[in-house]
Design an enzyme around this catalytic site. Structure first.
Site, PDB file in Angstrom:
ATOM      1  N   LYS A  44       5.579   5.019  -1.330  1.00  0.00           N
ATOM      2  CA  LYS A  44       5.766   4.775  -2.731  1.00  0.00           C
ATOM      3  C   LYS A  44       4.645   3.908  -3.322  1.00  0.00           C
ATOM      4  CE  LYS A  44       8.301   6.407  -5.305  1.00  0.00           C
ATOM      5  NZ  LYS A  44       8.313   7.868  -5.904  1.00  0.00           N
ATOM      6  N   TYR A  57       9.206   4.245   3.675  1.00  0.00           N
ATOM      7  CA  TYR A  57       9.453   4.718   2.474  1.00  0.00           C
ATOM      8  C   TYR A  57       8.448   3.829   1.234  1.00  0.00           C
ATOM      9  CZ  TYR A  57      11.744   5.203  -2.074  1.00  0.00           C
ATOM     10  OH  TYR A  57      12.051   5.316  -3.319  1.00  0.00           O
ATOM     11  N   THR A 106       9.617   3.046  -7.681  1.00  0.00           N
ATOM     12  CA  THR A 106      10.604   2.071  -7.246  1.00  0.00           C
ATOM     13  C   THR A 106      10.453   0.605  -7.343  1.00  0.00           C
ATOM     14  OG1 THR A 106      12.154   1.700  -5.095  1.00  0.00           O
ATOM     15  CG2 THR A 106      10.123   2.662  -4.780  1.00  0.00           C
ATOM     16  N   ASP A 107      11.657  -0.251  -7.365  1.00  0.00           N
ATOM     17  CA  ASP A 107      11.289  -1.571  -7.018  1.00  0.00           C
ATOM     18  C   ASP A 107      11.027  -2.073  -5.643  1.00  0.00           C
ATOM     19  OD1 ASP A 107      13.920  -1.199  -5.840  1.00  0.00           O
ATOM     20  OD2 ASP A 107      15.093  -2.611  -7.150  1.00  0.00           O
ATOM     21  N   GLU A 108      11.285  -1.188  -4.627  1.00  0.00           N
ATOM     22  CA  GLU A 108      11.360  -1.627  -3.316  1.00  0.00           C
ATOM     23  C   GLU A 108       9.564  -1.866  -3.022  1.00  0.00           C
ATOM     24  OE1 GLU A 108      13.354   0.499  -0.417  1.00  0.00           O
ATOM     25  OE2 GLU A 108      15.130   0.813  -1.569  1.00  0.00           O
TER      26      GLU A 108
END
Ligand code: NAD
Ligand code: DAU
Length: 355
Positions: A166, A162, A136-138
């Site tokens: 990741k 989260y 993810t970009d997060e």
């Protein structure tokens, strides 16, 4: 040739499996789909593949090393595409434990099983094998209004349980390549939307709440910005990277479509006004500003030039075309929505497959 997909009963995984088996290049390449069927896993997403020998579903946990060893030995996949994760930021705030277990320990277990399997392959198969990690970009943290979008070289600054889990999984994947030579690929993608999206996430929640005449909860001031990508474009990006991505590389995937949350919600309302007008008046009347998400990241944006330059991938949908298809899909699939809302989608396994 076979691939092993983890988390293929979730939102993106099920779209990926459906598209893989419908694509001219891969339609003859079976998918082993390993999914624990948590609340987010829904076999109704894969109804179209019932009785299709090219789709082998296995209910199981990516933390179960013996099971993964058995699946690898039995099916001898040429690639693993790893989607399985706990994926909802709000849930990670109220209960981070499951995120550490699946996203960190699960990825570690899968990497170790993949390493043992890959090490013992004959040279040709070893060269061809890939471990594709879907991320993810997060992991890159939050951007200010005038910061450039996330490039693959941005430092990791995860802010939620989260995104921290990741980020940890991305680091493990990187280390397994650098230390052991495992042929990995990682894609970091922005917010997806489209069919089979569980209505805990912004876009499907707004659609189903609006249709039910319920409030549309917008966190804080609604000015947080995300980049949005139609889920089938994400599936095509993964196929592209799996086919031609350079081993050990990271590719950012995005839709070149930054929008503030409030504008997303207003767009959904306007489409519903057009396609399913409400007797109570415009759906935007239901917009309700609520308490903000703790630690809420202000802005994400993706620089997707590397995947375009090296592999020629660009999204096929604009936001205008993708969101129209999405709203229409929810209107056309009230049964899927009601099974998800009532929880009866979880009975699907026993109904369809026996105990
Ligand atoms: P999802 O929550 O809809 O689906 C996750 C799937 O994984 C479910 O089917 C669930 O049953 C399964 N699963 C969970 N724990 C498991 C375990 N221990 N063992 C086996 N299966 C397990 O998630 P999604 O939105 O489809 O996201 C898929 C992947 O893509 C995730 O890795 C996520 O981090 C990443 N991602 C998501 C988005 C997005 O916008 N949704 C964007 C970028 C990246
Ligand atoms: O950026 C990629 C990520 O996108 C993925 O890695 C995650 O798995 C996926 O869940 C998604 O995370 P977000 O937190 O961005 O998605 P969500 O749909 O939960 O929220 C999108 C934005 O909308 C976010 O700024 C919070 C806001 N929001 C969300 C909900 C559920 C609201 O304002 N109201 C809501 O009710």
């Amino acid at each position: 040739m076979t691939i092993l997909v983890t988390g293929g009963a979730g939102f993106i995984g099920s779209n990926f499996v459906l598209d893989w088996l419908a694509s001219p290049e891969y339609r003859d390449e079976p998918v082993i789909n390993l999914d624990a069927l948590t609340y987010a896993g829904n076999l109704e997403n894969l109804k179209a593949l019932q009785g299709d020998a090219r789709h082998i579903f296995v209910k199981g946990d990516i933390c179960d090393r013996a099971l993964i060893d058995r699946l690898l030995a039995e099916h001898k996949p040429r690639a693993i595409v790893h989607f399985a994760a706990e994926s909802h930021v709000d849930r990670s705030i109220s209960g981070p434990g499951a995120f550490m277990k699946t996203n960190v320990e699960g990825t570690f277990t899968l990497l170790e099983a993949a390493r043992a399997y890959w090490s013992a392959l004959a040279e040709d198969a070893k060269q061809a094998f890939r471990f594709h990690h879907v991320s993810t970009d997060e992991v890159y943290g939050s951007l200010k209004a005038d910061d450039p979008p996330f490039a693959e070289t941005n430092p990791y600054e995860p802010n939620s349980p989260y995104s921290a889990s990741k980020a940890a999984s991305d680091h493990l994947v990187r280390a397994w390549h650098h230390t052991y030579g495992l042929p990995v690929l990682t894609t970091n993608c922005s917010n997806n939307y489209g069919p089979y999206h569980f209505p805990e996430k912004l876009i499907p929640l707004m659609i189903v709440n609006a249709l039910a005449g319920k409030p549309l909860p917008v966190y804080g001031d609604g000015q947080q910005i995300r980049d949005w990508l139609y889920v089938k474009d994400h599936a095509s990006a993964i196929r592209t990277v799996l086919a031609g991505g350079r081993v050990g590389e990271v590719y950012n995937v995005g839709g070149w479509n930054e929008m503030a949350n409030i504008d997303i919600v207003k767009t959904v309302c306007a489409l519903l006004d057009e396609l399913r007008p409400s007797a109570g008046g415009p759906y935007a009347r239901l917009i309700t500003y609520v308490k903000d998400r703790p630690g809420h990241d202000r802005r994400y944006a993706i620089d997707a030039r590397k995947i375009e330059r090296e592999l020629g991938w660009r999204p096929a949908e604009t936001f205008a075309t993708g969101i129209r298809k999405t709203v229409q899909w929810y209107l056309d699939n009230p049964e899927w929505v009601s099974h998800v809302q009532s929880g009866s989608y979880r009975d699907w396994v026993s109904q369809q497959y026996g105990s």
